[in-house]
Enzyme design. Structure first.
Site, PDB file in Angstrom:
ATOM      1  N   GLU A  49     -23.295  51.146 -37.451  1.00  0.00           N
ATOM      2  CA  GLU A  49     -21.902  50.758 -37.248  1.00  0.00           C
ATOM      3  C   GLU A  49     -21.043  51.784 -37.994  1.00  0.00           C
ATOM      4  OE1 GLU A  49     -20.675  46.887 -38.676  1.00  0.00           O
ATOM      5  OE2 GLU A  49     -18.627  47.243 -37.956  1.00  0.00           O
ATOM      6  N   ARG A 276     -36.743  47.381 -45.026  1.00  0.00           N
ATOM      7  CA  ARG A 276     -35.698  48.334 -45.357  1.00  0.00           C
ATOM      8  C   ARG A 276     -36.052  49.046 -46.645  1.00  0.00           C
ATOM      9  NH1 ARG A 276     -30.960  46.048 -44.615  1.00  0.00           N
ATOM     10  NH2 ARG A 276     -29.755  47.430 -45.918  1.00  0.00           N
ATOM     11  N   LYS A 286     -23.359  49.054 -47.529  1.00  0.00           N
ATOM     12  CA  LYS A 286     -22.146  49.814 -47.249  1.00  0.00           C
ATOM     13  C   LYS A 286     -20.932  49.165 -47.901  1.00  0.00           C
ATOM     14  CE  LYS A 286     -23.024  50.549 -42.753  1.00  0.00           C
ATOM     15  NZ  LYS A 286     -22.933  51.070 -41.396  1.00  0.00           N
TER      16      LYS A 286
HETATM   17  P1  ATP Z   1     -24.512  46.902 -44.028  1.00  0.00           P
HETATM   18  O1  ATP Z   1     -24.849  47.564 -45.329  1.00  0.00           O
HETATM   19  O2  ATP Z   1     -23.062  46.850 -43.744  1.00  0.00           O
HETATM   20  O3  ATP Z   1     -25.295  45.668 -43.711  1.00  0.00           O
HETATM   21  P2  ATP Z   1     -26.278  48.500 -42.509  1.00  0.00           P
HETATM   22  O4  ATP Z   1     -26.690  49.360 -43.661  1.00  0.00           O
HETATM   23  O5  ATP Z   1     -27.209  47.531 -41.910  1.00  0.00           O
HETATM   24  O6  ATP Z   1     -24.932  47.832 -42.864  1.00  0.00           O
HETATM   25  P3  ATP Z   1     -25.910  49.717 -39.943  1.00  0.00           P
HETATM   26  O7  ATP Z   1     -24.883  50.714 -39.596  1.00  0.00           O
HETATM   27  O8  ATP Z   1     -25.939  48.454 -39.189  1.00  0.00           O
HETATM   28  O9  ATP Z   1     -25.682  49.480 -41.450  1.00  0.00           O
HETATM   29  O10 ATP Z   1     -27.332  50.369 -39.958  1.00  0.00           O
HETATM   30  C1  ATP Z   1     -27.825  51.164 -38.921  1.00  0.00           C
HETATM   31  C2  ATP Z   1     -29.308  51.115 -38.879  1.00  0.00           C
HETATM   32  O11 ATP Z   1     -29.851  51.557 -40.111  1.00  0.00           O
HETATM   33  C3  ATP Z   1     -29.806  49.720 -38.630  1.00  0.00           C
HETATM   34  O12 ATP Z   1     -30.707  49.756 -37.557  1.00  0.00           O
HETATM   35  C4  ATP Z   1     -30.492  49.328 -39.890  1.00  0.00           C
HETATM   36  O13 ATP Z   1     -31.642  48.595 -39.604  1.00  0.00           O
HETATM   37  C5  ATP Z   1     -30.831  50.650 -40.556  1.00  0.00           C
HETATM   38  N1  ATP Z   1     -30.766  50.527 -41.997  1.00  0.00           N
HETATM   39  C6  ATP Z   1     -29.696  50.177 -42.735  1.00  0.00           C
HETATM   40  N2  ATP Z   1     -30.012  50.122 -44.040  1.00  0.00           N
HETATM   41  C7  ATP Z   1     -31.318  50.451 -44.140  1.00  0.00           C
HETATM   42  C8  ATP Z   1     -32.247  50.565 -45.227  1.00  0.00           C
HETATM   43  N3  ATP Z   1     -31.873  50.338 -46.489  1.00  0.00           N
HETATM   44  N4  ATP Z   1     -33.510  50.912 -44.951  1.00  0.00           N
HETATM   45  C9  ATP Z   1     -33.881  51.158 -43.692  1.00  0.00           C
HETATM   46  N5  ATP Z   1     -33.073  51.063 -42.631  1.00  0.00           N
HETATM   47  C10 ATP Z   1     -31.803  50.718 -42.836  1.00  0.00           C
END
Ligand code: ATP
Ligand code: MG
Length: 782
Positions: A49, A276, A286
């Protein structure tokens, strides 16, 4: 040997990496699908996003999704998941594209925006309404939450659930036309209000949000929800494997329902979850990163202390090091926290053989070589790669009568085993002569300001006629007349805690700027972005923003000491997915609790209020002053105390959490009141929830109001305080780590924290920490 321009060396392209294919459960699944002929080819996607910059956790997902596409000759789409108009922007879109490219991946022209599908998604919703698989609900948010039930109780149907198709279609169309206010209606899937999976209890598909979207402007005032937009976007793009993080496990059932209901038949996309990435001593949400940037705790999204891709890049990390790191941590199905030391290991490992070694004195101490003729200079031959690599290149290092050495490399009263300089002792100057300290010059306050040394002309390093005299220490140095001033930025951990909660855990010493450092002449013209090893100090990178030829600024990427490699001696590099106990590194003391906003001068009335609060509620002077500053705040506090008689606890939440929020908005504009805050504190006090979970509840009520009790119920966040429930988890955690049990038995008390952390992690932070402590003590002393 001829002299080489240092810039040619430091910006040389990175080597390719071994293209071996990782093996993990996702590769296994895909192998199986290909064997069974389920899909023609592999199509994955990375769907961020655009509401912030990407971080190292995203890098894990990028390496996985683009890596799979590479491994199987498929393609990975880059999709902006931009369905929430309030937080997204073009700046974020551009930073994301830039970061993915920099990491070395290519979406082969397949760049998409979920917002481009708004019309199609609208059509799908209409179809669901027509088929009775969705309805327009007019309950408000709070009511919807209540009707949804809890994990232990079934939900009940909304009174609007059985609206006629005609009415639903009419309302939906009018929602689109903007006839209703935000929150007046929503569209929900009609699934099952008693489903054990809460996600299946008639999830929201659309909501009204009269907000400007950075791409569709004001075309829409209804926006699709993630659980609706995501599976359909995947299906429309022909994604085969939709890979997301574990939090979405319960959404999988809904993902399949949505595709089925919208008429997508096999072969269609399926969702798979992986753990994650969590890193200790930093944050990766974020929301929290945005807060650090907006409140200026850091200089921007690319602050070299942040775990963002742009921060790591500016710090001096290479894309290859980040890819290697992601490969090393692997892909697993169990959440864990990776040690920051492992990321640091990856960059050292990458730079070790690649970058030239140069000299820079960070904190100089002047040395006069008394027996070296005034006005004389000689040039010493200094290879850039003095260690064992088949790489060539050298420069001339000027030596003269006055030099500087590192302040730390001199001690007046050295302990035994100190091999650097001290009165009467000898050391070798790197690439140069052996010198001896004859005299120590001090100022009137007794500080050492200068050393007088003599050099032995027969000991010049590498000279054919040099006498073979060994001394134990070699130190770096710079000729005063020839060296140039450089600014050096030393970075330390951003947070003092392994598992930081918020800005109160920030490390006040995470950045140290040295302005008096002196570097060898070849560094004066260093190009922005070029990397070096400063011998005996660490790896450094000329800052991409502030460094200019003639006025260099260096970021310390990482020190030379590799704690991770030492912790893992003998074990294979790739098997590092489980949690490692934290390395023993000095951690700076925690900042004063709360780092509260500055209290200002008070008016006499405020003064009186503060005094009253102090006396009536036994508050600390500081808390009382902060609460007395604003009358609505005083009232808020006193109201809350009426509901729950813990003034200190309530004051603490107001001062440490709420005040920060009130910088942005008025107290009257909060989505909750004193009663809710009191309720939250009471939940902590009676141990219904842990302090950690309380922060999540607080974030919830900040966002959308509601009763903390109900939120805890609904989310299943109740603290686990039943020994019968905790014991099996404790047994499992203890059984999984016999090495640490052994260390515990040897009296290494610090592994106890490791076990507590594991149990908390296993329970998603829900275990009662006090009880965990107690039970673990019992269990480990068996
Ligand atoms: P927020 O922190 O706002 O929840 P987010 O980090 O999930 O957001 P997105 O932009 O939705 O942000 O993430 C994009 C992709 O990155 C998603 O498919 C998510 O699964 C992956 N992602 C986000 N954070 C991690 C992480 N710490 N480890 C692995 N993958 C991640
Ligand atoms: Mg997300």
């Amino acid at each position: 040997m001829t002299s080489t321009n240092v810039n040619q060396l430091a910006t040389a392209p990175v080597n390719g990496e071994a293209p071996s294919r990782p093996s993990d459960f996702i590769h296994d699944i895909i192998d199986e699908h290909l064997r069974a002929g389920r899909y023609q080819g592999i199509v994955t996607r990375f769907p961020p996003e655009p509401n912030g910059y990407l971080h190292i956790g995203h890098a894990k997902s990028i390496c996985l999704n683009f890596g799979l596409a590479n491994d199987y000759g498929g393609v990975c789409h880059l999709r902006m998941d931009d369905t929430d108009p309030t937080k997204e922007s073009v700046e974020y879109v551009e930073s994301i594209m830039n970061d993915v490219r920099w990491l070395g991946f290519d979406w082969q022209g397949k760049m998409f925006y979920a917002s481009d599908y708004f019309e199609k998604l609208y059509r799908f919703a209409v179809k669901l309404l027509q088929e009775g698989k969705a309805y327009v609900d007019s309950l408000n948010e709070e009511e919807i939450r209540k009707y949804r039930g809890t994990v232990t109780e079934a939900g009940k149907p909304s009174p609007f659930r059985n609206r006629s198709v005609e009415e639903n279609l009419d309302l939906f169309e009018r929602m689109r036309r903007g006839e209703f206010a935000d929150g007046a209606h929503v569209v929900r899937a009609r699934i099952d209000m008693a489903n054990p999976n809460m996600k299946m209890r008639d999830p929201l598909l659309y909501r009204i949000r009269k907000a400007h979207h950075y791409r569709t402007a004001d075309d829409w005032c209804i926006y699709p929800m993630y659980d609706f937009a995501h599976p359909l976007s995947d299906a429309m793009e022909g994604i085969t494997h939709s890979i997301c993080t574990l939090e979405f496990e319960n959404n999988r059932e809904l993902y399949d329902w949505m595709l089925e209901a919208c008429g997508f038949s096999e072969p269609r996309p399926h969702q798979y979850e992986f753990a994650r990435l969590n890193l200790n001593y930093t944050v990766m949400s974020k929301r929290k990163l945005l807060q650090l940037v907006e409140e200026k705790h850091v200089s921007g999204w690319d602050d070299p202390r942040l775990p963002t891709i742009s921060g790591l890049r500016r710090r001096g990390y290479t894309a290859e090091a980040i890819r290697n790191f992601c490969r090393a941590i692997g892909v697993a199905k169990a959440n864990s926290t990776v040690d920051m030391a492992q990321l640091e290991h990856a960059i050292r490992d990458d730079l070790n053989q690649k970058v030239p070694r140069v000299l820079c004195v960070l904190r100089p101490l002047k040395v006069v070589i008394t027996n070296y003729p005034e006005g004389q200079t000689e040039e010493l031959d200094a290879p850039y790669y003095p260690h064992d690599v088949p790489k060539e290149g050298s420069r001339k290092l000027p030596f003269s009568r006055e030099i500087v050495i590192e302040r730390d490399d001199f001690m007046e009263n050295p302990p035994k085993g100190y091999y650097r300089l001290s009165p009467g002792a000898e050391v070798r100057l790197r690439h140069g002569y052996i010198i001896k300290c004859d005299d120590v010059i001090k100022d009137t306050a007794g500080n050492v300001v200068e050393l007088h040394c003599s050099y032995d002309p027969l000991t010049r390093s590498g000279a054919p006629n040099a006498v073979d005299r060994k001394v134990k220490g070699t130190i770096h140095w710079i000729s005063v007349q020839h060296g140039g001033p450089v600014e050096v930025r030393l970075y330390d951990r951003l947070y003092t805690l392994e598992n930081p909660e918020g800005i109160t855990d920030l490390n006040p010493e995470s950045l140290e700027v040295l302005s008096g450092s002196v570097a060898e002449p070849s560094l004066a013209m260093a190009e922005a972005g070029s990397r070096f090893q400063f011998e005996r100090q660490g790896y450094f990178c000329a800052d991409a923003v502030d460094s200019k030829p003639g006025k260099p600024v260096f970021n310390r990427i990482v020190t030379l000491k590799d704690t991770w490699a030492r912790m893992n001696e003998g074990s294979p590099k790739t098997a590092a997915t489980e949690t490692k106990p934290a390395p023993k590194q000095p951690v700076p003391p925690a900042p004063p609790k709360g780092r509260k906003p500055e209290a200002r001068e008070l008016t006499p009335e405020q003064e009186a209020t503060a005094k009253r609060l102090r006396e009536a509620y036994q508050l600390s002077g500081e808390d009382a002053v902060l609460l007395a500053e604003s009358q609505p705040l005083t009232q808020f506090f006193e109201e809350a105390v009426k509901t729950h008689a813990n003034p200190a606890g309530i004051a603490n939440w107001i001062v440490n959490e709420l005040l920060r929020e009130l910088k942005e908005r008025e107290i009257s504009a909060l989505s909750f009141g004193p009663k809710e805050l009191a309720e939250l504190v009471s939940l902590i006090d009676d141990e219904t929830i842990s302090g950690k979970i309380a922060k999540d509840v607080f974030a919830e009520i900040l966002k959308s109001g509601g009763s903390p009790k109900a939120i805890v119920e609904q989310k299943g966040w109740k603290q686990i305080s039943d020994p019968k429930q905790l014991m099996p988890i404790i047994d499992r955690v203890v059984a999984a780590s016999p090495e640490n049990v052994a260390r515990f038995k040897e009296g290494k008390g610090n592994v106890f924290g490791f076990f507590v952390g594991q149990v908390l992690k296993e329970t998603g932070g829900k275990a009662n920490p006090r009880l965990v402590n107690e039970l673990l003590q019992q269990r480990l002393s068996q």
